[in-house]
Design a protein around this motif. Structure first.
Motif, mmCIF file in Angstrom:
data_model
loop_
_atom_site.group_PDB
_atom_site.id
_atom_site.type_symbol
_atom_site.label_atom_id
_atom_site.label_comp_id
_atom_site.label_asym_id
_atom_site.label_seq_id
_atom_site.Cartn_x
_atom_site.Cartn_y
_atom_site.Cartn_z
ATOM 1 N N VAL A 71 0.887 -1.165 -0.006
ATOM 2 C CA VAL A 71 0.107 -0.160 0.065
ATOM 3 C C VAL A 71 0.812 0.967 -0.223
ATOM 4 C CG1 VAL A 71 -1.783 1.487 1.362
ATOM 5 C CG2 VAL A 71 -2.000 -1.054 0.955
ATOM 6 N N ILE A 72 1.866 1.407 0.711
ATOM 7 C CA ILE A 72 2.912 2.347 0.854
ATOM 8 C C ILE A 72 3.438 2.716 -0.272
ATOM 9 C CG2 ILE A 72 5.180 3.432 2.124
ATOM 10 C CD1 ILE A 72 4.306 1.658 4.397
ATOM 11 N N ILE A 73 4.040 1.552 -0.950
ATOM 12 C CA ILE A 73 4.669 1.816 -2.353
ATOM 13 C C ILE A 73 3.831 2.104 -3.567
ATOM 14 C CG2 ILE A 73 5.893 0.399 -4.199
ATOM 15 C CD1 ILE A 73 7.019 -1.461 -1.786
ATOM 16 N N ALA A 74 2.385 1.652 -3.293
ATOM 17 C CA ALA A 74 1.404 2.108 -4.415
ATOM 18 C C ALA A 74 1.227 3.649 -4.321
ATOM 19 C CB ALA A 74 0.315 1.329 -4.467
ATOM 20 N N LEU A 75 1.124 3.867 -2.937
ATOM 21 C CA LEU A 75 0.793 5.457 -2.795
ATOM 22 C C LEU A 75 1.847 6.277 -3.149
ATOM 23 C CD1 LEU A 75 -0.825 5.441 0.656
ATOM 24 C CD2 LEU A 75 -2.041 5.744 -1.491
ATOM 25 N N MET A 76 3.076 5.733 -2.914
ATOM 26 C CA MET A 76 4.193 6.515 -3.429
ATOM 27 C C MET A 76 4.485 6.517 -4.940
ATOM 28 S SD MET A 76 7.257 4.733 -0.935
ATOM 29 C CE MET A 76 8.529 5.465 -1.839
ATOM 30 N N LYS A 77 3.973 5.649 -5.613
ATOM 31 C CA LYS A 77 4.089 5.514 -6.877
ATOM 32 C C LYS A 77 3.132 6.287 -7.808
ATOM 33 C CE LYS A 77 5.396 2.403 -10.907
ATOM 34 N NZ LYS A 77 5.606 0.672 -11.013
ATOM 35 N N ILE A 78 2.137 6.680 -7.278
ATOM 36 C CA ILE A 78 1.107 7.407 -7.737
ATOM 37 C C ILE A 78 1.026 8.865 -7.124
ATOM 38 C CG2 ILE A 78 -0.638 5.380 -8.157
ATOM 39 C CD1 ILE A 78 -2.358 6.379 -5.870
ATOM 40 N N SER A 79 1.880 9.189 -6.335
ATOM 41 C CA SER A 79 2.117 10.519 -5.687
ATOM 42 C C SER A 79 2.664 11.512 -6.732
ATOM 43 C CB SER A 79 3.105 10.427 -4.468
ATOM 44 O OG SER A 79 4.253 10.213 -4.827
ATOM 45 N N ARG A 80 2.667 12.467 -6.463
ATOM 46 C CA ARG A 80 3.388 13.747 -7.768
ATOM 47 C C ARG A 80 4.604 14.199 -7.166
ATOM 48 N NH1 ARG A 80 -1.640 18.360 -7.521
ATOM 49 N NH2 ARG A 80 -3.379 16.886 -8.504
ATOM 50 N N SER A 81 5.238 13.344 -6.128
ATOM 51 C CA SER A 81 6.685 13.467 -5.747
ATOM 52 C C SER A 81 7.352 12.788 -6.931
ATOM 53 C CB SER A 81 6.973 13.276 -4.563
ATOM 54 O OG SER A 81 8.158 13.016 -4.219
ATOM 55 N N LYS A 82 8.492 13.403 -7.261
ATOM 56 C CA LYS A 82 9.250 12.605 -8.361
ATOM 57 C C LYS A 82 10.074 11.650 -7.665
ATOM 58 C CE LYS A 82 9.016 15.988 -12.441
ATOM 59 N NZ LYS A 82 9.972 16.723 -13.172
ATOM 60 N N VAL A 83 10.634 12.089 -6.531
ATOM 61 C CA VAL A 83 11.689 11.386 -5.600
ATOM 62 C C VAL A 83 10.778 9.954 -5.202
ATOM 63 C CG1 VAL A 83 12.964 11.213 -3.529
ATOM 64 C CG2 VAL A 83 12.863 13.241 -4.877
ATOM 65 N N LEU A 84 9.716 10.159 -4.658
ATOM 66 C CA LEU A 84 8.811 8.857 -4.167
ATOM 67 C C LEU A 84 8.428 8.244 -5.345
ATOM 68 C CD1 LEU A 84 6.553 10.447 -1.561
ATOM 69 C CD2 LEU A 84 8.716 9.353 -1.271
ATOM 70 N N ASN A 85 8.099 8.743 -6.483
ATOM 71 C CA ASN A 85 7.787 7.955 -7.600
ATOM 72 C C ASN A 85 8.921 7.225 -8.257
ATOM 73 O OD1 ASN A 85 7.482 7.601 -10.868
ATOM 74 N ND2 ASN A 85 5.331 8.148 -9.842
ATOM 75 N N GLY A 86 10.066 7.945 -8.027
ATOM 76 C CA GLY A 86 11.139 7.151 -8.469
ATOM 77 C C GLY A 86 11.820 6.005 -7.715
ATOM 78 N N SER A 117 9.727 4.159 -5.624
ATOM 79 C CA SER A 117 8.872 3.120 -5.778
ATOM 80 C C SER A 117 8.969 2.182 -7.104
ATOM 81 C CB SER A 117 7.382 3.775 -5.691
ATOM 82 O OG SER A 117 7.153 4.506 -6.713
ATOM 83 N N TRP A 118 9.264 3.067 -8.197
ATOM 84 C CA TRP A 118 9.683 2.232 -9.413
ATOM 85 C C TRP A 118 10.714 1.406 -9.285
ATOM 86 C CZ3 TRP A 118 13.870 2.256 -12.691
ATOM 87 C CH2 TRP A 118 13.640 1.578 -13.958
ATOM 88 N N PHE A 119 11.862 2.126 -8.827
ATOM 89 C CA PHE A 119 13.171 1.235 -8.731
ATOM 90 C C PHE A 119 12.870 -0.043 -7.851
ATOM 91 C CE2 PHE A 119 17.336 0.228 -6.594
ATOM 92 C CZ PHE A 119 17.928 -0.133 -7.608
ATOM 93 N N TYR A 120 12.100 -0.124 -6.703
ATOM 94 C CA TYR A 120 11.872 -1.104 -5.965
ATOM 95 C C TYR A 120 11.100 -2.169 -6.768
ATOM 96 C CZ TYR A 120 10.000 -3.619 -1.903
ATOM 97 O OH TYR A 120 9.687 -4.731 -1.050
ATOM 98 N N VAL A 121 10.058 -1.786 -7.509
ATOM 99 C CA VAL A 121 9.226 -2.637 -8.140
ATOM 100 C C VAL A 121 9.877 -3.261 -9.175
ATOM 101 C CG1 VAL A 121 7.249 -2.967 -9.569
ATOM 102 C CG2 VAL A 121 7.064 -1.744 -7.547
ATOM 103 N N TRP A 122 10.917 -2.457 -9.771
ATOM 104 C CA TRP A 122 11.602 -2.878 -10.984
ATOM 105 C C TRP A 122 12.509 -4.025 -10.528
ATOM 106 C CZ3 TRP A 122 17.146 -1.627 -11.968
ATOM 107 C CH2 TRP A 122 17.508 -1.999 -13.114
ATOM 108 N N VAL A 123 13.296 -3.607 -9.418
ATOM 109 C CA VAL A 123 14.245 -4.832 -8.769
ATOM 110 C C VAL A 123 13.672 -6.070 -8.464
ATOM 111 C CG1 VAL A 123 15.905 -5.284 -6.839
ATOM 112 C CG2 VAL A 123 15.854 -2.978 -7.992
ATOM 113 N N PHE A 124 12.623 -6.011 -7.587
ATOM 114 C CA PHE A 124 11.950 -7.303 -7.025
ATOM 115 C C PHE A 124 11.079 -8.075 -7.913
ATOM 116 C CE2 PHE A 124 13.317 -5.460 -2.908
ATOM 117 C CZ PHE A 124 13.897 -6.323 -2.245
#
Length: 219
Positions: A33-48, A50-57
């Motif tokens: 849930v936390i990662i999903a909210l990070m990914k749809i947030s407007r923050s480029k840092v949080l979005n990046g 979360s994208w990296f985390y999902v990409w790796v795992f």
């Protein structure tokens, strides 16, 4: 015929299988849930991040992730910190499966959240709600129905994938019957394991089907 000692061993392995899957799905949901909210947030840092985390795992094998936490971590800490940090096998399994599950669940949550009409968020903001108030009070509760089928599939996958813990010397259900097979030469033990896996995955399937029907009346 199975002996009492073998029965207890199978039950212990089954308990460990269900424990790993249960811990992974609970922490996977919370972190997802936390990662999903990070990914749809407007923050480029949080979005990046979360994208990296999902990409790796999502992009690396589950077996390799188990090896990293159990085998590679002590070597890494010894080289970098000068101290060998060895994680117990069961803890390594909890961490690896939870983090892996969170990556897949975050995409499930993100898709469900973004499927809700954008007008819902605009209406919530018009009522004076903050972004996170609207998300947890309005948007996420409406996405429950759409989360049920993929969440059930993820839990079923976790139950089956726990068999990978045999690679780090953990006696789960499959590893237990494999040892019995090797010591006795009897193939029947695999039927016991298969029956238990089918039983648990069928229970999960039926439970989530009922949940889906229950919440479908609100759509």
């Amino acid at each position: 015929m199975i002996t009492q000692e073998q029965l207890f061993a199978i039950l212990e392995g089954t308990q460990r299988t269900l424990l790993i899957a249960g811990v992974a799905i609970v922490f996977g949901i919370l972190l997802g849930v936390i990662i999903a909210l990070m990914k749809i947030s407007r923050s480029k840092v949080l979005n990046g991040l979360s994208w990296f985390y999902v990409w790796v795992f999502r992009g690396t094998p589950m077996l390799m992730q188990l090896f990293v936490f159990y085998y590679a971590m002590p070597l890494f800490t010894a080289d970098v910190l000068g101290v060998t940090l060895r994680i117990p096998a069961l803890t390594a399994a909890f961490i690896a499966f939870s983090l892996n599950s969170a990556a897949y669940l975050s995409e499930i949550f993100r898709g469900a959240i973004q499927s809700i009409d954008k007008g819902q968020m605009e209406a919530a903001k018009a009522l004076g709600m903050s972004y996170y108030q609207a998300m947890f009070r309005i948007i996420i509760p409406q996405s429950y129905r759409r989360l049920i089928p993929p969440l059930g599939n993820e839990l079923i996958t976790l139950v089956k994938d726990t068999s990978l813990v045999a690679s780090i010397s953990l006696f789960d259900l499959l590893r237990t019957v494999q040892v019995m097979n090797n010591s006795s030469g009897e193939w029947i033990y695999f039927l016991y394991a298969g029956a238990l896996y089918l039983l648990f995955t069928s229970i999960i399937q039926v439970a989530f089907d009922k949940l889906e029907k229950k919440y479908s009346v609100y759509e």
